[in-house]
Design a protein around this motif. Structure first.
Motif, mmCIF file in Angstrom:
data_model
loop_
_atom_site.group_PDB
_atom_site.id
_atom_site.type_symbol
_atom_site.label_atom_id
_atom_site.label_comp_id
_atom_site.label_asym_id
_atom_site.label_seq_id
_atom_site.Cartn_x
_atom_site.Cartn_y
_atom_site.Cartn_z
ATOM 1 N N ALA A 1 3.805 -36.815 -5.195
ATOM 2 C CA ALA A 1 4.747 -35.961 -5.438
ATOM 3 C C ALA A 1 4.074 -34.359 -6.129
ATOM 4 N N ASN A 2 4.044 -33.468 -5.318
ATOM 5 C CA ASN A 2 3.384 -32.416 -5.764
ATOM 6 C C ASN A 2 4.143 -31.465 -6.825
ATOM 7 N N THR A 3 3.552 -30.903 -7.601
ATOM 8 C CA THR A 3 4.178 -30.193 -8.530
ATOM 9 C C THR A 3 4.077 -28.691 -8.255
ATOM 10 N N ALA A 4 4.829 -27.782 -8.825
ATOM 11 C CA ALA A 4 4.848 -26.394 -8.772
ATOM 12 C C ALA A 4 3.397 -25.773 -8.738
ATOM 13 N N ALA A 5 2.606 -26.259 -9.886
ATOM 14 C CA ALA A 5 1.406 -25.873 -9.767
ATOM 15 C C ALA A 5 0.544 -26.165 -8.637
ATOM 16 N N GLY A 6 0.648 -27.200 -7.857
ATOM 17 C CA GLY A 6 0.117 -27.875 -6.720
ATOM 18 C C GLY A 6 0.380 -26.714 -5.485
ATOM 19 N N PHE A 7 1.656 -26.336 -5.427
ATOM 20 C CA PHE A 7 2.332 -25.522 -4.100
ATOM 21 C C PHE A 7 1.698 -24.189 -4.489
ATOM 22 N N ARG A 8 1.761 -23.666 -5.852
ATOM 23 C CA ARG A 8 1.175 -22.285 -5.862
ATOM 24 C C ARG A 8 -0.547 -22.156 -5.686
ATOM 25 N N THR A 9 -1.014 -23.185 -5.783
ATOM 26 C CA THR A 9 -2.440 -23.334 -5.671
ATOM 27 C C THR A 9 -2.704 -23.304 -4.019
ATOM 28 N N ALA A 10 -2.037 -24.101 -3.303
ATOM 29 C CA ALA A 10 -1.970 -23.991 -2.069
ATOM 30 C C ALA A 10 -1.683 -22.537 -1.390
ATOM 31 N N ALA A 11 -0.737 -22.060 -1.814
ATOM 32 C CA ALA A 11 -0.167 -20.584 -1.441
ATOM 33 C C ALA A 11 -1.572 -19.600 -1.699
ATOM 34 N N ARG A 12 -1.815 -19.731 -2.968
ATOM 35 C CA ARG A 12 -3.127 -19.056 -3.331
ATOM 36 C C ARG A 12 -4.299 -19.224 -2.245
ATOM 37 N N LEU A 13 -4.506 -20.439 -1.811
ATOM 38 C CA LEU A 13 -5.702 -20.761 -0.901
ATOM 39 C C LEU A 13 -5.300 -20.174 0.530
ATOM 40 N N ILE A 14 -3.931 -20.330 0.708
ATOM 41 C CA ILE A 14 -3.548 -19.585 2.353
ATOM 42 C C ILE A 14 -3.901 -18.117 2.243
ATOM 43 N N ARG A 15 -3.269 -17.400 0.925
ATOM 44 C CA ARG A 15 -3.479 -16.136 1.163
ATOM 45 C C ARG A 15 -4.815 -15.593 1.024
ATOM 46 N N LEU A 16 -5.865 -16.173 0.250
ATOM 47 C CA LEU A 16 -7.135 -15.960 0.255
ATOM 48 C C LEU A 16 -7.852 -16.048 1.608
ATOM 49 N N ALA A 17 -7.530 -17.208 2.339
ATOM 50 C CA ALA A 17 -7.978 -17.151 3.640
ATOM 51 C C ALA A 17 -7.604 -16.335 4.530
ATOM 52 N N ASP A 18 -6.395 -15.993 4.510
ATOM 53 C CA ASP A 18 -5.639 -14.846 5.306
ATOM 54 C C ASP A 18 -6.489 -13.562 5.175
ATOM 55 N N GLN A 19 -6.671 -13.247 3.772
ATOM 56 C CA GLN A 19 -7.236 -12.010 3.375
ATOM 57 C C GLN A 19 -8.882 -11.739 3.934
ATOM 58 N N LEU A 20 -9.688 -12.998 3.883
ATOM 59 C CA LEU A 20 -10.994 -12.947 4.444
ATOM 60 C C LEU A 20 -11.042 -13.276 5.756
ATOM 61 N N GLY A 21 -10.033 -13.642 6.600
ATOM 62 C CA GLY A 21 -10.069 -14.023 8.024
ATOM 63 C C GLY A 21 -10.598 -15.262 8.211
ATOM 64 N N ILE A 22 -10.492 -16.342 7.387
ATOM 65 C CA ILE A 22 -10.993 -17.762 7.645
ATOM 66 C C ILE A 22 -9.948 -18.642 8.205
ATOM 67 N N PRO A 23 -9.996 -19.396 8.976
ATOM 68 C CA PRO A 23 -8.857 -20.333 9.320
ATOM 69 C C PRO A 23 -8.568 -21.385 8.525
ATOM 70 N N VAL A 24 -7.382 -21.956 8.484
ATOM 71 C CA VAL A 24 -6.841 -23.012 7.425
ATOM 72 C C VAL A 24 -6.613 -24.102 8.203
ATOM 73 N N LEU A 25 -6.989 -25.235 7.461
ATOM 74 C CA LEU A 25 -6.610 -26.712 7.589
ATOM 75 C C LEU A 25 -5.621 -27.231 6.633
ATOM 76 N N THR A 26 -4.679 -27.680 6.804
ATOM 77 C CA THR A 26 -3.748 -28.464 5.793
ATOM 78 C C THR A 26 -3.421 -29.914 6.150
ATOM 79 N N LEU A 27 -3.670 -30.720 5.377
ATOM 80 C CA LEU A 27 -3.502 -32.236 5.439
ATOM 81 C C LEU A 27 -2.184 -32.419 4.675
ATOM 82 N N VAL A 28 -1.257 -32.829 5.374
ATOM 83 C CA VAL A 28 0.207 -33.261 4.775
ATOM 84 C C VAL A 28 0.144 -34.605 4.245
ATOM 85 N N ASP A 29 0.357 -35.086 3.164
ATOM 86 C CA ASP A 29 0.730 -36.342 2.722
ATOM 87 C C ASP A 29 1.432 -36.384 1.448
#
Length: 445
Positions: free
Chosen positions: A309-337
């Motif tokens: 069960a992910n915490t607020a820190a986990g979701f904020r880390t994922a958001a940070r990762l997606i924003r960084l990838a978007d900034q640099l133009g890197i595609p993203v893979l997410t695994l849901v579980d």
């Protein structure tokens, strides 16, 4: 012991072919802008050790990729930053933008130079703007925190970097040891403390630093990118199970202890990985693995849930990762579980709702393609936040539901023995999700 490695020695140990940039013309007022008594003599004595300022800036090759390097020399007035050093740093960032190169900051600094007063402190605004302009140019900034990294250089140059590495035992804090309240526990003011509270990505030993820095530069380098970025490939399923016959079978299969988890998928998918850790707000969630990986010669960013069960820190880390990838133009893979987001009192106090909203927004705003594979439980909004609309696949070992069947039974005031029946009505099997238009496909082995 402060990091007394001369800046030139440091850059030559971490790069090849280093070429120093010409320094901007320094101010010439006697004893600096404040007329601080003996300041000219202090600088002359510091320069006698070999450095003419607190920073050395130039370009060199890190691993096999060119980068702009900014190296602090703690032996020059404690690596403090005044007008001349601030001008060098800003000019180096500008050159990086012109050359389309990443910036590597090797920081060891006590902060702003008190002999130059407010003119020195104002350099923090100059440096913050330089970092922003680099980010707007979609170029990466990697910081290495040495001992010590305190004051304004931590709060601007270090903490704002896209990737933050630190040497073991380095003092990393806004307040240096001489200005803090006596008796404070030292751990929060160290690199290890910053890692534990999600403020940096990795603590890397001196022997491992050259290789770690080379990997980071290689993964983030603009030369690696394909524009427009192609979507990340869908990972193949790691089992060849048939699709489940009932909804409850799908739930039981997704909850099986021996089912493949995110680390196995990441190991199979990437040739090499570089971990990014923490939400930069004081939290770490080990159940959310984020970072960058190399697949068939190109970088892909990943955010992967590991079944908790992910915490607020986990979701904020994922958001940070997606924003960084978007900034640099890197595609993203997410695994849901995940069975769902953490929903206890601690999670609410930490802001789990706004944190989930951050991920939904990051996914919605992303200009780069996001590919999602559901590898286990898809529990409600905590799972959906990481799922890419129209680009979500699912394995035969997974399900996705608006709520867990047991919780559905509780809401409907039915017994837990009715959960299996409700799982059928909820149509949460992979084939159901495909028919309902949520899943783009069921991943094959």
């Amino acid at each position: 012991m402060a990091d007394r490695v001369p800046a030139r020695t440091l850059v030559e140990s971490l790069s090849s072919g280093f070429e120093e940039f010409a320094a901007p013309e320094p101010a010439t007022a006697p004893d600096g802008p404040l007329g601080w008594p003996g300041y000219d003599e202090q600088r002359a004595r510091a320069a006698a050790a070999g450095a003419d300022e607190a920073v050395l800036c130039g370009r060199g090759t890190v691993g096999g990729r060119e980068a702009v390097l900014i190296a602090f020399d703690f032996g020059f007035l404690g690596g403090s930053v005044g007008e001349a050093a601030g001008a060098r740093i800003a000019a180096a960032f500008e050159r990086a933008g012109d050359l389309r190169l990443p910036v590597v900051s090797l920081i060891a600094s006590g902060g702003s130079r008190m002999q130059e007063g407010i003119r020195a402190l104002a350099q923090l605004q100059t440096i913050a703007r330089a970092c922003l302009l680099l980010r707007q140019a979609r170029l990466p900034h990697i910081a290495v925190l040495r001992h010590p990294t305190t004051g304004g250089m931590w709060a601007t140059l270090g903490a704002s970097a896209d990737v933050v590495l630190a040497l073991p035992g380095a003092a990393v804090a806004f307040g240096g040891s001489r200005v803090r309240a006596p008796g404070d526990d030292e751990e929060p003011f160290t690199a290890e403390g910053k890692l534990a509270t999600g403020q940096i990505d990795q603590v890397v030993g001196p022997d491992e630093l050259p290789a770690a820095l080379a990997r980071a530069v290689d993964l983030l380098h603009p030369e690696r990118l394909v524009r427009p970025p192609r979507p990340a490939e869908v990972p193949r399923a790691l089992t060849d199970h048939p699709e489940p016959g009932t909804g409850w079978e799908a739930v039981r299969r997704a909850r099986a202890a021996d089912r493949p988890r995110a680390p196995e998928y990441l190991d199979r998918y990437f040739e090499t990985r570089f971990a990014l850790s923490g939400d930069r707000c004081g939290g770490v969630d080990p159940g959310m693995l984020c970072g960058l990986g190399m697949r068939e010669g190109r970088p892909v960013a990943f955010a992967a849930q590991t079944g908790t069960a992910n915490t607020a820190a986990g979701f904020r880390t994922a958001a940070r990762l997606i924003r960084l990838a978007d900034q640099l133009g890197i595609p993203v893979l997410t695994l849901v579980d995940t069975p769902g987001a953490a929903n206890d009192g601690a999670a609410e106090r930490a802001g789990v709702g706004p944190a989930i909203a951050e991920v939904f927004t990051a996914v919605a705003e992303a200009r780069v393609p996001i590919t999602t594979l559901v590898v286990g439980e898809g529990g409600s909004g905590g799972a959906l936040a990481l799922a890419a609309p129209e680009r979500t696949w699912i394995t035969p070992d997974a399900y996705f539901a608006v709520i867990a069947p047991e919780l559905s039974a509780a809401i409907l005031k039915r017994g837990t023995e009715d959960a299996a029946e409700l799982a059928g009505w909820m149509r949460l099997r992979p084939q159901d999700l495909l028919e309902l238009g949520f899943a783009a496909g069921v991943a094959a082995r």
